[in-house]
Design a protein around this motif. Structure first.
Motif, PDB file in Angstrom:
ATOM      1  N   TYR A  28       9.621  26.823 -55.790  1.00 19.47           N
ATOM      2  CA  TYR A  28      10.411  27.762 -54.981  1.00 19.47           C
ATOM      3  C   TYR A  28      10.895  28.960 -55.798  1.00 19.47           C
ATOM      4  CZ  TYR A  28      14.244  25.235 -57.224  1.00 19.47           C
ATOM      5  OH  TYR A  28      15.070  24.666 -58.144  1.00 19.47           O
ATOM      6  N   GLU A  44      12.375  19.313 -43.991  1.00 16.62           N
ATOM      7  CA  GLU A  44      13.636  18.601 -44.257  1.00 16.62           C
ATOM      8  C   GLU A  44      13.294  17.343 -45.078  1.00 16.62           C
ATOM      9  OE1 GLU A  44      16.869  19.293 -44.067  1.00 16.62           O
ATOM     10  OE2 GLU A  44      16.341  21.273 -43.336  1.00 16.62           O
ATOM     11  N   SER A  45      13.828  17.337 -46.286  1.00 12.97           N
ATOM     12  CA  SER A  45      13.437  16.311 -47.251  1.00 12.97           C
ATOM     13  C   SER A  45      13.753  14.887 -46.820  1.00 12.97           C
ATOM     14  CB  SER A  45      14.116  16.600 -48.590  1.00 12.97           C
ATOM     15  OG  SER A  45      15.517  16.693 -48.421  1.00 12.97           O
ATOM     16  N   SER A  68      12.864  19.208 -57.396  1.00 13.75           N
ATOM     17  CA  SER A  68      13.437  19.829 -56.204  1.00 13.75           C
ATOM     18  C   SER A  68      13.698  18.685 -55.226  1.00 13.75           C
ATOM     19  CB  SER A  68      12.455  20.838 -55.579  1.00 13.75           C
ATOM     20  OG  SER A  68      11.419  20.149 -54.890  1.00 13.75           O
ATOM     21  N   ARG A  69      14.125  19.039 -54.015  1.00 10.94           N
ATOM     22  CA  ARG A  69      14.326  17.986 -53.018  1.00 10.94           C
ATOM     23  C   ARG A  69      13.009  17.311 -52.624  1.00 10.94           C
ATOM     24  NH1 ARG A  69      18.054  22.039 -51.878  1.00 10.94           N
ATOM     25  NH2 ARG A  69      20.175  21.403 -51.329  1.00 10.94           N
ATOM     26  N   ARG A 120      12.170  13.510 -52.861  1.00  9.30           N
ATOM     27  CA  ARG A 120      12.451  12.456 -51.852  1.00  9.30           C
ATOM     28  C   ARG A 120      11.171  11.959 -51.167  1.00  9.30           C
ATOM     29  NH1 ARG A 120      17.726  16.083 -50.143  1.00  9.30           N
ATOM     30  NH2 ARG A 120      18.797  15.731 -52.113  1.00  9.30           N
ATOM     31  N   GLY A 134      11.116  28.520 -45.071  1.00 11.51           N
ATOM     32  CA  GLY A 134      10.807  28.973 -46.423  1.00 11.51           C
ATOM     33  C   GLY A 134      11.317  28.045 -47.510  1.00 11.51           C
ATOM     34  N   HIS A 135      11.438  26.772 -47.198  1.00  9.62           N
ATOM     35  CA  HIS A 135      11.927  25.812 -48.194  1.00  9.62           C
ATOM     36  C   HIS A 135      10.874  24.726 -48.452  1.00  9.62           C
ATOM     37  CE1 HIS A 135      15.792  27.539 -47.573  1.00  9.62           C
ATOM     38  NE2 HIS A 135      16.128  26.865 -46.492  1.00  9.62           N
ATOM     39  N   ILE A 136      10.953  24.153 -49.650  1.00 13.57           N
ATOM     40  CA  ILE A 136      10.265  22.892 -49.919  1.00 13.57           C
ATOM     41  C   ILE A 136      11.314  21.785 -49.844  1.00 13.57           C
ATOM     42  CG2 ILE A 136       8.328  23.749 -51.268  1.00 13.57           C
ATOM     43  CD1 ILE A 136      10.053  23.122 -53.810  1.00 13.57           C
ATOM     44  N   PRO A 137      10.919  20.560 -49.534  1.00 17.37           N
ATOM     45  CA  PRO A 137       9.553  20.093 -49.324  1.00 17.37           C
ATOM     46  C   PRO A 137       9.093  20.209 -47.871  1.00 17.37           C
ATOM     47  CG  PRO A 137      11.024  18.229 -49.205  1.00 17.37           C
ATOM     48  CD  PRO A 137      11.881  19.440 -49.492  1.00 17.37           C
ATOM     49  N   THR A 177       7.200  30.074 -51.692  1.00 16.22           N
ATOM     50  CA  THR A 177       7.682  29.587 -50.389  1.00 16.22           C
ATOM     51  C   THR A 177       7.947  30.734 -49.413  1.00 16.22           C
ATOM     52  OG1 THR A 177       9.928  29.590 -51.288  1.00 16.22           O
ATOM     53  CG2 THR A 177       8.735  27.490 -51.320  1.00 16.22           C
ATOM     54  N   ARG A 178       7.578  31.947 -49.824  1.00 15.58           N
ATOM     55  CA  ARG A 178       7.801  33.114 -48.950  1.00 15.58           C
ATOM     56  C   ARG A 178       6.491  33.768 -48.510  1.00 15.58           C
ATOM     57  NH1 ARG A 178      11.876  30.989 -48.867  1.00 15.58           N
ATOM     58  NH2 ARG A 178      13.994  31.784 -49.073  1.00 15.58           N
TER      59      ARG A 178
END
Ligand SMILES: N[C@@H](CCC(=O)N[C@@H](CS)C(=O)NCC(=O)O)C(=O)O
Length: 219
Positions: free
Chosen positions: A34, A72-73, A11-12, A15, A51-54, A39-40
Motif C-alpha cells: 500500500y 475487509e480483512s 499489513s492487515r 489475517r 483502495g485498501h488491502i487486503p 492500491t490506487r
C-alpha cells in the motif's frame, strides 16, 4: 488455484493469509504494498474501490458464476475459514453455531473496541521514527485499551474454568486469529499486557503458531 489474496503480510492482509495457511489451502499471493501506490491503480480500484488491502478473490465463483470478492480483512479471514475449511472441530473453521457466533462477535469486537488504539500504540511506540512519535497519544490509547483487555481477560478466565484454552473452543479457531492479529499490535504496551496475564499467554500461543510465523516471514 481458486483463491487469490492481495496484500503484503506486513499489513492487515496477515489475517486472510494466516487463515489460508492454517487451513493448508493453496492460494495465490499477490503481495501488493500500500505504500507504493499499487492500491490506487484503476485495476486495483476495480477490485476494491476503497483502495485498501487486503482483498480475497475466490474464483470458484458464486451462484451467478462470477468471482467472489471479499474486502475487509476480518471478512476475508472469516470467509476463508467458513468456505475453505471443514467444520470438523479440528481446524480453525467454526464447527457449531456457538463457535460461529464466537468468531463473529470477537471479530467485530476487536475491530470496534481495540483496533484503532492498538494501531496507535504500534505506530507511536514502535513503527514511526522516534522524532515523529507522540507519547501522549500512545498513553491515551493504552488507558482506553485497558477496558477491552479486562473483557477478554475475564472471558479467558471463564474459558479456562470450562477447560477451554481459546476464545471459542478448546482449540485455536478463526476467532483467536482475528483477535490476536489486532492485539499483537498492542504488545509494545508491556505493562498493560503484563497486567492481563491470561491474555498475554493466549496471545503468545496464537502468534507463535507455525502458520502465523510462516506468513510473517513473507514480509
Ligand atoms: N478496515 C479495512 C482497513 C484496510 C486498510 O486500511 N488497509 C491498509 C493496509 S493495513 C491500506 O490498504 N492502506 C492503504 C491506503 O488506505 O491507502 C480492513 O480491515 O481491511
Amino acid at each position: 488455484m481458486s483463491l487469490t489474496i492481495y496484500g503484503i503480510a506486513a499489513s492487515r492482509a496477515v489475517r486472510p493469509l494466516w487463515a489460508a495457511t492454517e487451513l493448508g489451502v493453496t492460494f495465490e499471493h499477490v503481495p501488493l504494498n500500500y505504500q507504493t501506490g499499487a492500491t490506487r491503480t484503476p485495476e486495483f480500484l476495480a477490485i476494491n474501490p476503497n483502495g485498501h488491502i487486503p482483498v480475497v478473490v475466490d474464483r470458484r465463483g458464486g451462484d451467478d458464476g462470477g468471482d467472489i470478492v471479499v474486502w475487509e480483512s476480518m471478512a476475508g479471514a472469516l470467509y476463508i475459514a467458513r468456505h475453505h475449511g471443514q467444520p470438523d472441530g479440528l481446524g480453525i473453521t467454526p464447527a457449531s453455531p456457538r463457535e460461529d457466533a464466537e468468531a463473529l462477535r470477537w471479530s467485530f469486537w476487536t475491530v470496534n473496541e481495540c483496533e484503532s488504539d492498538a494501531l496507535t500504540l504500534l505506530m507511536h511506540r514502535l513503527v514511526m521514527p522516534p522524532e515523529r512519535r507522540k507519547p501522549e497519544l500512545a498513553e491515551a490509547a493504552e488507558r482506553r485499551l485497558a477496558v477491552p483487555l479486562r473483557v477478554i481477560e475475564q472471558h479467558l478466565a471463564a474459558q479456562q474454568a470450562r477447560g477451554q484454552s481459546h476464545l471459542a473452543a478448546a482449540r485455536f479457531t478463526v476467532a483467536d486469529l482475528c483477535v490476536a492479529s489486532v492485539l499483537n499490535w498492542a504488545r509494545p504496551a508491556r505493562a498493560l499486557m503484563q497486567a492481563h496475564p491470561l491474555t498475554l499467554d493466549w496471545l503468545a500461543r496464537c502468534i507463535e503458531r507455525p502458520a502465523h510465523q510462516a506468513v510473517k516471514a513473507t514480509g
